[in-house]
Motif scaffolding. Structure first.
Motif, PDB file in Angstrom:
ATOM      1  N   GLU A 193       0.862  -1.182   0.000  1.00 11.79           N
ATOM      2  CA  GLU A 193       0.000   0.000   0.000  1.00 11.79           C
ATOM      3  C   GLU A 193       0.898   1.232   0.000  1.00 11.79           C
ATOM      4  OE1 GLU A 193      -2.883   2.157   3.192  1.00 11.79           O
ATOM      5  OE2 GLU A 193      -3.128   0.000   2.976  1.00 11.79           O
ATOM      6  N   LEU A 194       0.793   2.034  -1.067  1.00 10.23           N
ATOM      7  CA  LEU A 194       1.632   3.223  -1.179  1.00 10.23           C
ATOM      8  C   LEU A 194       1.242   4.242  -0.114  1.00 10.23           C
ATOM      9  CD1 LEU A 194       3.791   4.830  -2.772  1.00 10.23           C
ATOM     10  CD2 LEU A 194       1.917   5.747  -4.135  1.00 10.23           C
ATOM     11  N   LEU A 195       2.217   4.684   0.637  1.00 10.44           N
ATOM     12  CA  LEU A 195       2.023   5.698   1.656  1.00 10.44           C
ATOM     13  C   LEU A 195       2.614   6.994   1.120  1.00 10.44           C
ATOM     14  CD1 LEU A 195       1.124   6.247   4.601  1.00 10.44           C
ATOM     15  CD2 LEU A 195       3.447   5.679   5.285  1.00 10.44           C
ATOM     16  N   VAL A 196       1.784   8.002   0.954  1.00 10.14           N
ATOM     17  CA  VAL A 196       2.255   9.277   0.413  1.00 10.14           C
ATOM     18  C   VAL A 196       2.559  10.216   1.572  1.00 10.14           C
ATOM     19  CG1 VAL A 196       1.709  11.238  -1.065  1.00 10.14           C
ATOM     20  CG2 VAL A 196       0.905   8.958  -1.685  1.00 10.14           C
ATOM     21  N   PHE A 197       3.791  10.670   1.623  1.00  7.43           N
ATOM     22  CA  PHE A 197       4.232  11.569   2.678  1.00  7.43           C
ATOM     23  C   PHE A 197       3.675  12.976   2.452  1.00  7.43           C
ATOM     24  CE2 PHE A 197       7.458   8.312   2.080  1.00  7.43           C
ATOM     25  CZ  PHE A 197       7.583   7.805   3.362  1.00  7.43           C
ATOM     26  N   LYS A 198       3.396  13.692   3.532  1.00  7.82           N
ATOM     27  CA  LYS A 198       2.886  15.054   3.412  1.00  7.82           C
ATOM     28  C   LYS A 198       3.968  16.013   2.929  1.00  7.82           C
ATOM     29  CE  LYS A 198      -0.714  14.518   6.841  1.00  7.82           C
ATOM     30  NZ  LYS A 198      -1.270  14.925   8.120  1.00  7.82           N
ATOM     31  N   SER A 199       5.170  15.819   3.413  1.00  6.76           N
ATOM     32  CA  SER A 199       6.283  16.695   3.063  1.00  6.76           C
ATOM     33  C   SER A 199       6.789  16.383   1.658  1.00  6.76           C
ATOM     34  CB  SER A 199       7.409  16.491   4.078  1.00  6.76           C
ATOM     35  OG  SER A 199       8.642  16.904   3.572  1.00  6.76           O
TER      36      SER A 199
END
Length: 133
Positions: free
Chosen positions: A55-61
């Motif tokens: 599951e791709l986790l997209v970072f906020k930064s």
């Protein structure tokens, strides 16, 4: 600081990328193991990543997203073979991470031109900053 879930997501992305050419090369596996050890990921959790869907986790930064993209791009050159499917995977991953498509292409191109497949961190960030204007 990167969370344990983010560490597992990074490793999951690395495993998925390493298999995109149809096989997991020994050098790729060793590289991923080194990263897992460096991130202090439990061996049992690491082994489980090979059987779970990623599951791709997209970072906020944006910086963390660029860093994540670059780490994975380095992995594509780990086995000294660069398949078109890996290039396409990296481009699509960069888009999913919300990175600029022109910057993605330029970074991948700069890495291909580099003898050691690495680019200077300032150049890497500069390429993405150029696209902000």
């Amino acid at each position: 600081m990167i969370t344990y879930k983010e560490k597992l997501s990074l490793l999951g992305d690395m495993i998925e990328l390493s298999k995109v050419d149809g096989q997991l090369h020994e050098r790729e596996l060793e590289f991923i193991k080194l990263v897992a050890e460096e991130l202090n990921v439990k061996e049992s959790d690491f082994e489980e990543l090979f059987s779970l869907p990623n599951e791709l986790l997209v970072f906020k930064s944006e910086f963390k997203r660029i860093e994540h993209f670059y780490r994975l791009a380095l992995l594509t050159h780990c086995d000294n073979l660069h398949h078109e499917r890996e290039h396409e995977f990296m481009y699509q991953l960069g888009l999913k991470l919300g990175l600029n498509p022109f910057a993605i292409k330029r970074v991948l191109g700069e890495m291909d031109k580099s003898l050691n497949r690495m680019i200077d961190p300032d150049l890497l960030l500069g390429i993405f900053k150029e696209q902000h204007n």
